[in-house]
Design a protein around this motif. Sequence first.
Motif, PDB file in Angstrom:
ATOM      1  N   ILE B 192      69.472   4.204 -35.488  1.00 60.00           N
ATOM      2  CA  ILE B 192      68.465   3.582 -35.189  1.00 60.00           C
ATOM      3  C   ILE B 192      68.421   3.274 -33.529  1.00 60.00           C
ATOM      4  N   GLY B 193      67.502   3.616 -32.936  1.00 63.49           N
ATOM      5  CA  GLY B 193      67.451   3.442 -31.729  1.00 63.49           C
ATOM      6  C   GLY B 193      66.806   2.364 -31.068  1.00 63.49           C
ATOM      7  N   PHE B 194      67.013   1.713 -29.672  1.00 65.81           N
ATOM      8  CA  PHE B 194      66.595   0.527 -29.392  1.00 65.81           C
ATOM      9  C   PHE B 194      66.233   0.661 -28.099  1.00 65.81           C
ATOM     10  N   LEU B 195      65.280  -0.321 -27.884  1.00 60.60           N
ATOM     11  CA  LEU B 195      64.380  -0.611 -26.446  1.00 60.60           C
ATOM     12  C   LEU B 195      64.654  -1.876 -26.396  1.00 60.60           C
ATOM     13  N   ILE B 196      65.518  -1.913 -25.347  1.00 59.61           N
ATOM     14  CA  ILE B 196      65.811  -3.376 -25.010  1.00 59.61           C
ATOM     15  C   ILE B 196      65.747  -4.170 -23.912  1.00 59.61           C
ATOM     16  N   ALA B 197      64.663  -5.615 -24.072  1.00 59.12           N
ATOM     17  CA  ALA B 197      64.837  -6.089 -22.693  1.00 59.12           C
ATOM     18  C   ALA B 197      65.870  -6.524 -22.548  1.00 59.12           C
ATOM     19  N   THR B 198      65.973  -6.581 -21.028  1.00 56.69           N
ATOM     20  CA  THR B 198      66.900  -7.561 -20.205  1.00 56.69           C
ATOM     21  C   THR B 198      67.403  -7.460 -18.982  1.00 56.69           C
ATOM     22  N   HIS B 199      67.779  -8.072 -18.517  1.00 61.70           N
ATOM     23  CA  HIS B 199      68.034  -8.515 -16.855  1.00 61.70           C
ATOM     24  C   HIS B 199      69.503  -8.008 -16.386  1.00 61.70           C
ATOM     25  N   ASN B 200      70.318  -8.146 -17.381  1.00 67.51           N
ATOM     26  CA  ASN B 200      71.838  -8.043 -17.416  1.00 67.51           C
ATOM     27  C   ASN B 200      72.238  -6.843 -17.281  1.00 67.51           C
ATOM     28  N   LEU B 201      72.633  -6.051 -15.161  1.00 69.79           N
ATOM     29  CA  LEU B 201      72.827  -5.225 -14.934  1.00 69.79           C
ATOM     30  C   LEU B 201      74.214  -4.542 -15.274  1.00 69.79           C
ATOM     31  N   HIS B 202      75.570  -5.743 -15.850  1.00 67.95           N
ATOM     32  CA  HIS B 202      76.798  -5.355 -16.565  1.00 67.95           C
ATOM     33  C   HIS B 202      76.218  -4.352 -18.005  1.00 67.95           C
ATOM     34  N   LEU B 203      75.537  -5.024 -18.959  1.00 69.07           N
ATOM     35  CA  LEU B 203      75.052  -4.678 -20.127  1.00 69.07           C
ATOM     36  C   LEU B 203      74.536  -3.050 -19.898  1.00 69.07           C
ATOM     37  N   VAL B 204      73.748  -2.994 -19.156  1.00 74.23           N
ATOM     38  CA  VAL B 204      72.531  -1.477 -19.081  1.00 74.23           C
ATOM     39  C   VAL B 204      74.182  -0.517 -18.441  1.00 74.23           C
ATOM     40  N   GLN B 205      74.622  -1.457 -17.490  1.00 79.48           N
ATOM     41  CA  GLN B 205      75.729   0.206 -16.895  1.00 79.48           C
ATOM     42  C   GLN B 205      76.605   0.278 -18.022  1.00 79.48           C
ATOM     43  N   SER B 206      77.292  -0.304 -18.738  1.00 78.52           N
ATOM     44  CA  SER B 206      77.960  -0.434 -19.481  1.00 78.52           C
ATOM     45  C   SER B 206      77.845  -0.143 -21.885  1.00 78.52           C
ATOM     46  N   TRP B 207      76.510  -0.464 -22.072  1.00 73.96           N
ATOM     47  CA  TRP B 207      75.782  -0.033 -23.347  1.00 73.96           C
ATOM     48  C   TRP B 207      75.112   0.664 -22.885  1.00 73.96           C
ATOM     49  N   PHE B 208      73.794   0.651 -22.557  1.00 72.49           N
ATOM     50  CA  PHE B 208      72.915   1.469 -22.425  1.00 72.49           C
ATOM     51  C   PHE B 208      72.818   2.813 -22.197  1.00 72.49           C
ATOM     52  N   ASP B 209      72.198   4.075 -23.160  1.00 70.99           N
ATOM     53  CA  ASP B 209      71.782   5.570 -22.496  1.00 70.99           C
ATOM     54  C   ASP B 209      70.976   5.586 -21.077  1.00 70.99           C
ATOM     55  N   SER B 210      69.670   5.043 -21.445  1.00 70.24           N
ATOM     56  CA  SER B 210      69.146   4.778 -20.047  1.00 70.24           C
ATOM     57  C   SER B 210      68.493   3.735 -19.991  1.00 70.24           C
ATOM     58  N   ALA B 211      67.689   3.891 -19.217  1.00 66.76           N
ATOM     59  CA  ALA B 211      67.206   2.430 -18.273  1.00 66.76           C
ATOM     60  C   ALA B 211      65.578   2.613 -17.800  1.00 66.76           C
ATOM     61  N   ALA B 212      65.289   1.634 -17.839  1.00 61.09           N
ATOM     62  CA  ALA B 212      63.658   1.954 -17.532  1.00 61.09           C
ATOM     63  C   ALA B 212      62.951   0.696 -17.171  1.00 61.09           C
ATOM     64  N   VAL B 213      62.891   1.133 -15.106  1.00 60.33           N
ATOM     65  CA  VAL B 213      62.533   0.694 -14.393  1.00 60.33           C
ATOM     66  C   VAL B 213      61.113  -0.234 -14.479  1.00 60.33           C
ATOM     67  N   LEU B 214      60.548  -1.548 -14.423  1.00 69.21           N
ATOM     68  CA  LEU B 214      59.745  -2.198 -14.704  1.00 69.21           C
ATOM     69  C   LEU B 214      58.854  -2.866 -12.813  1.00 69.21           C
TER      70      LEU B 214
END
Lengths: 269, 248
Positions: B192-214
Amino acid sequence: MWMDQVARRSRMAEVEPACKIVVALAGIGAAWASPNLATSVLLATAWLLAARWNMVRPTRSVFFFWSAPILFLVASCSLVAFEFSPSAPSSASASFPLFSWIAWTDPAHIERSILLFFRGLTGINALFFIAGSTPLSSLESTLAHSGFPAWLVDIMASSFRMIGVFAEQAQARATAILSRNGWSRWRHSWRCSAWWLSGLFVGALLHAKKSERAMASRCGSGATVLRWHPTPKFSAMQWGVATIAVLAQWCLVLGGNFLGSLFAGGRIL
Amino acid sequence: MSFSLKWENVRYRYPGADFQAVNGVSLQVESGEKIALLGSNGAGKSTLLQMGNGLIRPDSGTILKNGIPIGYSTKKLRELRADTGFLFQETDAQLLTATVEEDVAFGPCNLGWNREKIAAAVENSLAICHCSLLAARPVHELSSGQRKRVAIAGVIAMNPQIILADEPLAHLDALGSDAVLDVFDTLTKRGIGFLIATHNLHLVQSWFDSAAVLHDGKLLAFGPAKEIAKNHDLLSRAQLLSRHGLGL
């Protein structure tokens, strides 16, 4: 909600809800068929004792839940006890003016209203027994499989959920007002109550909008969600106990009828 | 077969607003991917996510499912929503029925599945989210963390290919967040793929493959999550780093 918690840890939580409903409905029927006050009082007491026995460490709020419909019943019976007319008849045993009318009563009215009260009380106690012994999820499932319209049960389930949401919102808003000394001065407390009420109203509208969106996101089509529950199965023992309880109540009614006609011309007081 | 959902140059302005909530954004998410959608409040994250579930129709631009533009008829929307689960930030609004199992069954019932299939989906989803013991409980008796997991179970019961989640860890403590991320990990392993809106930069570093900045409805950057999370200039421009040291 506390009543559901009480139901889940009650002594009869595991008993098939259909059996409990059959017994309770028979109890209500028996109460309305009971010919005299003594039988009605016996049935009402029996149901209250059964409901109390069934609950494990009930909180005080459970009895507030029980007392609310009783207040309504008392008000209804008062209307039966009193007659309203421009003037009281000479046979009236009590009367008092009510604006330009007279409210009056006599022994026959009072007797009728007392009988009605105990019949109503039996019904309330029987329903209290069901509420205190049947978790909502089991009740819904049973109703949905007993030929009850699924949409009606669905509305019941949604209402139960929304009562929870509403109670949480009401509590949160009241706490927010209290934390800023709201309701501390009686002169301004009406304004706090107005804020609280209007906030609840607006909150309910916003919540409804969000819920609608959440329903759409999960393909909400108005389908009822109870159809997938497995059909309940009743054991022979559960049906046996239910049958005995129904018979016992009707024996009480028939016995009351017989004794009443034997000793008091149809009335035992 | 890999599933993909693509936003192609989409724009949206809320009725009465004098600015574009989403302004020419293009983005793609595929099965098994974990993409973070970073942005300050009002950057357009929630609007973009809702477009992916058909809750908002873009003023211009296209949403493509497996390369084909999505339709907005009832039938097409049902197909889209069966494939793209949506997790709202406010769980209370998402949980609709009286008990946990009924809520989880809500989506599958709407898809017209038979009773056995629904019962299996409910049981399976509750097990994945570690909520099996909560099945008969009324929703309002649950803690925030439990509610969040039940909401996830309701979404995955519909067997989606992609989950769009709007700040799923908001209001959760470390333990609650871990529980939700464990569930997400299990789902990622299932493709299953995930697109998750978040403010948590720690989480972005540790859990996600890619990030989009809006920022202000526009896509400022898209790239590997670790690189994005270390790009302080970019994060400052997107108002994701606070002057008081919050953020990273």
